[in-house]
Design an enzyme around this catalytic site. Structure first.
Site, PDB file in Angstrom:
ATOM      1  N   LYS A  13       0.709  -1.173   0.145  1.00  0.00           N
ATOM      2  CA  LYS A  13      -0.013   0.015   0.116  1.00  0.00           C
ATOM      3  C   LYS A  13       0.842   1.592   0.146  1.00  0.00           C
ATOM      4  O   LYS A  13       0.472   2.260  -0.830  1.00  0.00           O
ATOM      5  CB  LYS A  13      -0.901  -0.180   1.322  1.00  0.00           C
ATOM      6  CG  LYS A  13      -2.100   0.438   1.190  1.00  0.00           C
ATOM      7  CD  LYS A  13      -3.054   0.063   2.149  1.00  0.00           C
ATOM      8  CE  LYS A  13      -2.169  -0.092   3.582  1.00  0.00           C
ATOM      9  NZ  LYS A  13      -2.723   0.494   4.802  1.00  0.00           N
ATOM     10  N   ARG A 127      12.075 -11.025   3.580  1.00  0.00           N
ATOM     11  CA  ARG A 127      12.882  -9.702   3.189  1.00  0.00           C
ATOM     12  C   ARG A 127      14.021  -9.271   4.058  1.00  0.00           C
ATOM     13  O   ARG A 127      14.043  -9.698   5.422  1.00  0.00           O
ATOM     14  CB  ARG A 127      11.906  -8.728   2.883  1.00  0.00           C
ATOM     15  CG  ARG A 127      11.322  -8.477   4.315  1.00  0.00           C
ATOM     16  CD  ARG A 127      10.038  -7.285   3.880  1.00  0.00           C
ATOM     17  NE  ARG A 127       9.282  -6.774   4.863  1.00  0.00           N
ATOM     18  CZ  ARG A 127       8.144  -6.013   4.864  1.00  0.00           C
ATOM     19  NH1 ARG A 127       7.554  -6.018   3.806  1.00  0.00           N
ATOM     20  NH2 ARG A 127       7.686  -5.574   6.100  1.00  0.00           N
TER      21      ARG A 127
END
Ligand SMILES: [Zn+2]
Length: 215
Positions: A13, A127
């Site tokens: 987002k 990540r």
């Protein structure tokens, strides 16, 4: 053009909102950031919020609406707004209608970045970033070209965020569902909800959002 952007943490987002800000001159109204900024700037509503937070209370809908109103009033009339993290309740959804309506604005779309929970867990837990330059990497999708060496700056130090673990991701996902559950039906009934595939490649997600805005 005024939109609400929905999606759980990690759905991308923030990246998509930044692109809309850069490409279309839209303004991102993230309630958390705005609250901190208003407190720091010492605006009338910011001072009220500060008093509430210092006493350990929850910032009321009235204060949040006040902060959004202040920000909308500062904005260029032609700039669109991207609401992020707001509204979260039916009452806030009604407040938002009033805030926009009073300023001659309409809510055009509620765009939800849909994610597959298991895939999101894989995306987030894999990540890591270079400790020196901040370049982002991923165990599965983007390893450095030479193992253990940053492609950008050559550093061999990397770090992972402590909250990028499966339990945290699943908890955040459940919180997101609980928070959006009360507002989605309101906007569904008005035909405003559009869904994009949040698991697609970042550029593809941008294309899907642009197609909704340009339709
Ligand atoms: Zn680096």
């Amino acid at each position: 053009m005024n939109i609400i952007l929905l999606g759980p943490p990690g759905a991308g987002k923030g990246t998509q909102a930044s692109r809309l800000v850069a490409d279309r001159g839209m303004v991102q109204l993230s309630t958390g950031d705005m609250l901190r900024a208003a407190v720091k700037a010492g605006t009338p509503v910011g001072l009220q919020a500060k008093a509430v937070m210092e006493s350990g209370g929850l910032v009321s809908d009235e204060i949040v609406s006040g902060i959004i109103g202040e920000r909308l009033d500062e904005m260029d009339r032609d700039s669109g707004a991207i609401f992020d993290g707001y509204p979260r309740t039916e009452a806030q959804a009604h407040s938002l209608d009033t805030l926009l309506g009073d300023r001659g604005r309409d809510l055009d779309h509620v765009i939800e970045l849909e994610v597959d929970e298991d895939a999101l867990v894989e995306r987030i837990t894999g990540r890591f970033t270079c400790a020196k330059c901040g370049e982002g990497y991923h165990d599965k999708f983007k390893l450095p070209k030479f193992e253990g060496v940053c492609d950008v700056c050559g550093s061999s130090e990397f770090k992972r965020r402590a909250d990028d673990n499966e339990e945290t991701v699943r908890t955040r996902m459940a919180e997101y569902r609980a928070k959006t559950a009360p507002i989605l039906p309101i906007y569904e009934a008005r035909g405003l909800v559009k869904r994009v595939d949040g698991m697609a490649d970042i550029d593809e997600v941008t294309r899907q959002i642009e197609a909704i805005l340009d339709a």
